[in-house]
Structures are given as structure tokens and as C-alpha cells.
Design a protein around this motif. Structure first.
Motif, PDB file in Angstrom:
ATOM      1  N   ARG A  61       5.779  -6.703 -19.357  1.00 17.03           N
ATOM      2  CA  ARG A  61       4.636  -6.888 -19.432  1.00 17.03           C
ATOM      3  C   ARG A  61       4.102  -7.942 -20.425  1.00 17.03           C
ATOM      4  O   ARG A  61       2.826  -8.630 -20.647  1.00 17.03           O
ATOM      5  N   MET A  62       5.170  -7.706 -21.557  1.00 17.16           N
ATOM      6  CA  MET A  62       4.904  -8.732 -22.541  1.00 17.16           C
ATOM      7  C   MET A  62       5.130 -10.034 -22.182  1.00 17.16           C
ATOM      8  O   MET A  62       4.316 -10.921 -22.974  1.00 17.16           O
ATOM      9  N   THR A  63       6.065 -10.564 -21.694  1.00 17.70           N
ATOM     10  CA  THR A  63       7.388 -11.689 -21.336  1.00 17.70           C
ATOM     11  C   THR A  63       7.318 -12.721 -20.099  1.00 17.70           C
ATOM     12  O   THR A  63       8.098 -12.758 -20.425  1.00 17.70           O
ATOM     13  N   GLY A  64       7.530 -11.677 -19.216  1.00 21.17           N
ATOM     14  CA  GLY A  64       7.322 -12.318 -18.021  1.00 21.17           C
ATOM     15  C   GLY A  64       8.507 -11.142 -17.527  1.00 21.17           C
ATOM     16  O   GLY A  64       9.871 -11.021 -18.232  1.00 21.17           O
ATOM     17  N   ALA A  65       9.609 -11.781 -16.435  1.00 23.09           N
ATOM     18  CA  ALA A  65      10.868 -11.561 -16.151  1.00 23.09           C
ATOM     19  C   ALA A  65      12.202 -12.144 -16.245  1.00 23.09           C
ATOM     20  O   ALA A  65      13.136 -10.959 -17.162  1.00 23.09           O
ATOM     21  N   VAL A  66      11.789 -13.770 -17.125  1.00 20.77           N
ATOM     22  CA  VAL A  66      13.235 -13.762 -17.354  1.00 20.77           C
ATOM     23  C   VAL A  66      13.344 -14.072 -19.170  1.00 20.77           C
ATOM     24  O   VAL A  66      14.335 -13.143 -19.514  1.00 20.77           O
ATOM     25  N   GLY A  67      11.531 -13.307 -19.933  1.00 19.40           N
ATOM     26  CA  GLY A  67      12.139 -12.550 -21.006  1.00 19.40           C
ATOM     27  C   GLY A  67      12.382 -11.246 -20.738  1.00 19.40           C
ATOM     28  O   GLY A  67      13.102 -11.141 -21.993  1.00 19.40           O
TER      29      GLY A  67
END
Length: 473
Positions: free
Chosen positions: A103-109
């Protein structure tokens, strides 16, 4: 294969590989018994065979841990049941951290967060099957629930708060220090709720309801079997005495490197909160960072002797801090950060796997097993179950295939240094029950020395053990 299935399969595979490489006390790869792990496994075995926790067999950890150990032995006796549960618990932890940080930084994050979490966990795992790893999914669940509204702007359902409260209660009954980060999360959430004038009473009462239900279940269960006082003593009172006797030493935690990892675990959520406050112009995660840093410091430093496995409870805070700090990183740069995190994680797992192999060699358990078999050769096989151990460790019973005959079954003199009642009860058992056979590693207590001199004769000795037989006087 859909993306959710592939993602969960990858997380499960990572969990299985991690536990296989680093949980030497349970993994089929290169198994050895270990210390606390062997004790927990033995207690789970005793419970699966009908013994009552804290009455028939005892340790100074909470029943939440031993329910898991019991379940493992019911599932598959020996190491494998525990091994399976370890994989599932780690998978649950990683899946919750992924769901939260995506939720905060996307899939890669989020995958970067998983790599960072594995990197931090690797040096803190300490041979596996310890209380902290079983606390992790509950800590991650509470963090997932309590940050949900902050990220989605939608109020979480009340049953989610009840689940977070239940997680808090369960960890209290694993080891109360492990629950401090969850307490910090609740404190931050409800302070923010008051300041922002959001709904307060419904989530607070739901959280309390979940907490009370779990705590009440443990209290009622032990009251029914007549072991409530013993459970409270073992879970809370003895642990308080143990903490008072095992004080922190600065030289130890600096020399062994504990303090450096502790600093990362303590300050990671705070640094992430600063980045979020600067980048997103909001203070909620900064508030959580401050409170989580303080509560994690308490969990790691108030009673620690520098045991690395205590550091595991900081993993969700590290994950949160990394996710928040990654928010300003965009585009292809995120892939570079992910690659760097993967390199560090793989390097640390590989290094710790090598150290696990070295630990197995140092333990030299074939020699230990040979000494157990040698000392028990002097006891008729039909009487092995009645052998009383003095200052042994749990490995003895696992090697012998027996269960202890008295609840204080290992390191009585060390336990007695924390609580003299342990030593008094153990000595009373020897004097009153007069076991036919006693196996000891060392006997430093003068009262035990007198009992052995008066009522027992030494009949065998090897490099590790001494066997005594009752003279029948």
C-alpha cells in the motif's frame, strides 16, 4: 498462474528455504538439538503425551509458545512438525508485511521490504524454534490492521481490531517482552485517533474484546486443569525474577554486535517516519515511529543479555521503516534498490547458513548421544523412564527417548539461583520420592551433595555424566 498465487508461492518458497538453511535445530538439512529449541520440543512432546504444562513439566515461557510446540508434535512427532509450522509462521509474517507495505510503496518496493526483512532476520534467527519467531505473525498482523486506515483512508472493520487485540493477547502469553511493539502500535493508533477526533470507542472496545477473549481463554483453561497459579508463576513471576538476575552488560552487547543490530531495529521505523513526514507532509507515521522505537527499545534492551534472537521482534518495525523510506524512490531506481537489498539478503542468509553448519559441528552431538547411551547402559532398559536428571539439558531426554519424572527437569541449580523455590522443590522430590537412578552432569549444591553421599552410590561415569544408584537406605 495468477499474480496472487505466484506471489504467495514465492513467499512460501522463500520461507521454506530460509527455515531449511537457518533452523539447524529442526531442519532436515543438518539437524542438531540445540538448547532452548530442544527444551521447547521436549515440553511439546510431553504435552502431546498427556502431561500438564507447568504442573508435570515446566519452563519460564508462556503457554502460547507451548501450544504451538504441542501442535507440532501432534501434527508430526519429532522435528518435522515444528519445521512445518516454522515455515507457515514465517510465510504468514512475510505475507502480512508484503500486504501492508505494498500500500505504501508498490509491488517492487514491497519485495524490497521482504528482502530487507529477511536480511535483518537472518543474523537474529539463532538456530530456530524460539519464541520470537512465533510472535512475528501476530506483531505483523497488528501492524497491518493498525496502519490500514492510515494508508487507505477507510476505517477498518471492527473485527480487524478484535483480531489485532487477540494477537496482542496471544503474544503476551508467549513472552511479555515480545508484546511491547504491539503495545506501542496500539498506543500510537489511539493517540492519533484522539488527536484527529476519529471514532474511538468502537475500535478500542473491539481491540479490548479480542485481547480479553484470548487472555481469558488461557486463564480459564489453566484454572480448569488446576494449574492457574503454576502458569502465572512460570509465565510472569519467574520471568520477572529471571530478568532481575540477568542484567545487561554493555561490554557484552558491544563485543558480540547485538547493539548495532538493535540500533537498526529501534531506529528504522523512526527514520521511516521522518521520511514520511517530509515527503507526505503527515505526522501519523512519525508518531508511530517514535512510539515504536521506544517500545522496541524496551523489548530489546530492558532484560536482554545480548541474545540475538530477541532482535526478531524488531522485524516488522524494520519493514515499516524501509517501506516508508522508499516512498520518494521512483522509477527504475526502485529496481536498483531492490537488487541491492536482494544482494544483502542473500549474502547474510548464506553467511548465517555457514555459521549454522559450524554450530552443528561445535555441538558434536554424535559424541553427546554416545555419552547418553553409555551412561544409560548401566540402567535396565525397563527403568530408563524413571531416571531423574540433575543439571542436565533437554537433549538428554530427547536422546534417551524418555520424559522427565519431575517438572523441574533441567539446570535445577541455575534455575534455583533465580528462584530458590525451584531448588527446594527439586531437592524435596529427591528426598521424598527417592528415585532409583540419578544422572547428573555436575552437583554444586551442598544439600544435593549430602543426599547423594547419604543415599546413593556412584556406579558409572563418563566424560559428560555421572550415574548414581539408590542404596535403598
Amino acid at each position: 498462474m495468477t499474480r496472487p498465487i505466484a506471489r504467495n508461492a514465492a513467499l512460501l518458497g522463500v520461507s521454506a528455504l530460509f527455515v531449511t538453511l537457518l533452523s539447524g535445530t529442526t531442519s532436515p538439512l543438518r539437524p542438531w538439538f540445540g538448547g532452548d529449541s530442544a527444551m521447547f520440543r521436549l515440553i511439546g512432546t510431553a504435552m502431546a503425551q498427556g502431561q500438564t504444562l507447568y504442573v508435570d513439566i515446566w519452563d519460564h515461557k508462556g503457554p502460547g509458545l507451548f501450544v504451538i510446540q504441542w501442535l507440532a508434535q501432534v501434527l508430526v512427532p519429532g522435528r518435522i512438525g515444528i519445521f512445518i509450522l516454522q515455515i507457515l509462521f514465517l510465510y504468514a509474517t512475510l505475507a502480512l508485511l508484503y500486504a501492508m507495505t505494498r500500500r505504501m510503496t508498490g509491488a517492487v518496493g514491497a519485495w524490497t521490504v521482504i528482502a530487507a526483512s529477511i536480511a535483518f532476520l537472518a543474523p537474529a534467527y539463532e538456530h530456530g524454534n524460539l519464541s520470537e519467531e512465533y510472535s512475528l505473525p501476530f506483531i505483523a498482523l497488528a501492524m497491518f490492521v493498525l496502519t490500514r486506515e492510515w494508508m487507505t483512508q477507510r476505517e477498518a472493520r471492527l473485527w480487524w481490531f478484535a483480531a489485532a487485540g487477540a494477537a496482542f493477547g496471544y503474544v503476551v502469553f508467549i513472552r511479555i517482552n515480545n508484546a511491547l511493539p504491539i503495545f506501542g502500535m496500539f498506543l500510537a493508533f489511539f493517540v492519533w485517533t484522539l488527536v484527529r477526533r476519529r471514532r474511538l470507542w468502537a475500535p478500542l472496545l473491539a481491540s479490548l474484546a479480542g485481547f480479553v477473549v484470548v487472555c481469558g481463554a488461557f486463564l480459564l483453561g489453566f484454572a480448569i486443569v488446576g494449574a492457574l497459579d503454576e502458569m502465572i508463576d512460570g509465565t510472569f513471576l519467574f520471568s520477572a525474577a529471571y530478568r532481575g538476575n540477568e542484567v545487561i552488560t554493555l561490554d557484552r552487547i558491544f563485543v558480540n554486535g547485538f547493539v548495532y543490530l538493535a540500533i537498526i531495529g529501534i531506529f528504522a521505523p523512526l527514520v521511516g517516519g521522518f521520511v514520511d513526514a517530509q515527503f507526505r507532509k503527515r505526522g501519523r507515521f512519525l508518531l508511530l515511529g517514535w512510539i515504536l522505537a521506544a517500545s522496541t527499545a524496551g523489548a530489546l534492551l530492558l532484560s536482554t543479555t545480548g541474545y540475538f534472537h530477541y532482535l526478531q521482534v524488531a522485524v516488522p518495525g524494520v519493514a515499516l521503516g524501509v517501506a516508508l523510506a522508499l516512498q520518494p524512490v521512483t522509477g527504475r531506481l526502485r529496481l536498483h534498490v531492490l537488487a541491492a537489498a536482494l544482494i544483502v539478503a542473500v549474502a547474510l542468509v548464506w553467511t548465517m547458513s555457514g555459521r549454522e553448519a559450524a554450530a552443528q559441528v561445535r555441538a558434536n552431538e554424535p559424541a553427546y548421544t554416545a555419552d547418553v547411551e553409555d551412561i544409560l547402559a548401566g540402567v535396565p532398559e525397563s527403568e530408563h523412564q524413571g531416571v531423574y536428571g540433575w543439571n542436565l539439558d533437554a537433549r538428554f531426554f530427547l536422546n534417551a527417548g524418555t520424559l522427565p519424572v519431575q517438572r523441574y527437569f533441567t539446570m535445577q541449580e541455575w534455575w534455583g539461583s533465580n528462584d530458590p523455590r525451584v531448588l527446594d522443590e527439586s531437592l524435596g522430590f529427591v528426598e521424598e520420592e527417592r528415585p532409583e537412578w540419578i544422572v547428573a552432569t555436575s552437583v554444586g549444591d551442598e544439600r544435593m551433595q549430602a543426599i547423594l553421599a547419604r543415599d546413593y552410590a556412584e556406579v558409572a561415569r563418563n566424560d559428560r555424566f555421572v550415574l548414581y544408584e539408590s542404596t535403598g537406605r
